[in-house]
Write an enzyme that holds these catalytic residues in place. Sequence first.
Site, PDB file in Angstrom:
ATOM      1  N   TYR A 102      13.098 -56.778 -39.941  1.00  0.00           N
ATOM      2  CA  TYR A 102      13.324 -57.827 -40.931  1.00  0.00           C
ATOM      3  C   TYR A 102      14.193 -57.285 -42.071  1.00  0.00           C
ATOM      4  O   TYR A 102      13.898 -56.239 -42.647  1.00  0.00           O
ATOM      5  CB  TYR A 102      11.969 -58.338 -41.457  1.00  0.00           C
ATOM      6  CG  TYR A 102      12.031 -58.876 -42.861  1.00  0.00           C
ATOM      7  CD1 TYR A 102      12.747 -60.034 -43.136  1.00  0.00           C
ATOM      8  CD2 TYR A 102      11.414 -58.222 -43.903  1.00  0.00           C
ATOM      9  CE1 TYR A 102      12.845 -60.512 -44.415  1.00  0.00           C
ATOM     10  CE2 TYR A 102      11.485 -58.695 -45.193  1.00  0.00           C
ATOM     11  CZ  TYR A 102      12.206 -59.845 -45.450  1.00  0.00           C
ATOM     12  OH  TYR A 102      12.300 -60.299 -46.726  1.00  0.00           O
ATOM     13  N   SER A 103      15.305 -57.966 -42.376  1.00  0.00           N
ATOM     14  CA  SER A 103      16.183 -57.639 -43.491  1.00  0.00           C
ATOM     15  C   SER A 103      16.692 -56.191 -43.347  1.00  0.00           C
ATOM     16  O   SER A 103      17.356 -55.864 -42.367  1.00  0.00           O
ATOM     17  CB  SER A 103      15.447 -57.872 -44.820  1.00  0.00           C
ATOM     18  OG  SER A 103      16.327 -57.816 -45.917  1.00  0.00           O
ATOM     19  N   PHE A 104      16.365 -55.301 -44.285  1.00  0.00           N
ATOM     20  CA  PHE A 104      16.728 -53.886 -44.149  1.00  0.00           C
ATOM     21  C   PHE A 104      16.230 -53.321 -42.824  1.00  0.00           C
ATOM     22  O   PHE A 104      16.917 -52.544 -42.156  1.00  0.00           O
ATOM     23  CB  PHE A 104      16.134 -53.109 -45.320  1.00  0.00           C
ATOM     24  CG  PHE A 104      16.370 -51.617 -45.276  1.00  0.00           C
ATOM     25  CD1 PHE A 104      17.518 -51.069 -45.821  1.00  0.00           C
ATOM     26  CD2 PHE A 104      15.446 -50.771 -44.690  1.00  0.00           C
ATOM     27  CE1 PHE A 104      17.741 -49.702 -45.778  1.00  0.00           C
ATOM     28  CE2 PHE A 104      15.652 -49.401 -44.645  1.00  0.00           C
ATOM     29  CZ  PHE A 104      16.808 -48.866 -45.193  1.00  0.00           C
ATOM     30  N   THR A 128      18.693 -60.636 -41.406  1.00  0.00           N
ATOM     31  CA  THR A 128      19.409 -59.388 -41.617  1.00  0.00           C
ATOM     32  C   THR A 128      20.916 -59.605 -41.553  1.00  0.00           C
ATOM     33  O   THR A 128      21.393 -60.748 -41.503  1.00  0.00           O
ATOM     34  CB  THR A 128      18.932 -58.314 -40.609  1.00  0.00           C
ATOM     35  OG1 THR A 128      19.420 -57.050 -41.010  1.00  0.00           O
ATOM     36  CG2 THR A 128      19.366 -58.622 -39.192  1.00  0.00           C
TER      37      THR A 128
END
Length: 275
Positions: A102-104, A128
């Site tokens: 998730y994301s980073f 992301t």
Amino acid sequence: MTRSITDDSVSFVMVGDQKIRVMHRNPGVGHPLLLINGVGAPLEMWQPFVAELADRQVICLDLPGCGLSPVPRIPLRMRGIADTVVRVLDVLGLARVDVLGYSFGGIVSMELAHRYPDRVRRLVLASTMPGTPSMMPHPVVFGLMLNPLRYYNRRAAQVMVPLIAGGRTARDAKKMKSDLTLRQSHPPSWRGYTYQLFAVSTFSSWPWLHSVLHPTLVVHGRADPLSPVFNAELMSATLPNAQLHIVPDGGHLLLLDDPTTVVPRILTFLEATKA
């Protein structure tokens, strides 16, 4: 039946001289799912998502400098973070896992799939971006993301997080405030947070993204202020075996602020018979 992150599923492992806090729930039950979190986030933030996974085997961790994992001696590039994750899997005796980033954590997951393709079965990339170049958010949103104050100060977080996240987090103040307890349970060190920003700043998947052959599900909210949905569309068009799932009113935290809207789609993808 829902299950949560509990003390008896959380421990520490040593990876060289780096201590990493790990949650391993239901070891040995079905195919393992590794969750890799967003910038600065402790593993507690996965609680709303993990609660929807019933009895599935799940692993998540505090990346170096986040949660209760100490800051590494020197900044790690994305390759070093992926190496750390693989060595954690080695300690746990896990040869091959599904990976959800998730994301980073999605960036870490791409690096992991690229450098260690045999360790990844299926890949889920949520909220992301592919690294430089990417479509950037509004400068105000980007500036807020660079500041980890939201992990330390509840009043500041109540202002910052809805602007960064959008979606239900921006619409439902009660839900957002309850999630702040998980976010601020173990805040990252300022140095650890800065190290993660350094790792992102030097990352690009474009030279090799087309060679990541794993079955991949790209999940994104159309109302994501931090990573515009165009990034998800580009990634899914570049990855050879990717599916794209867009949540019309989902924000950056769609996995955490309203997991019931995405968990069924993710589980259907992970449980498909094709390896």
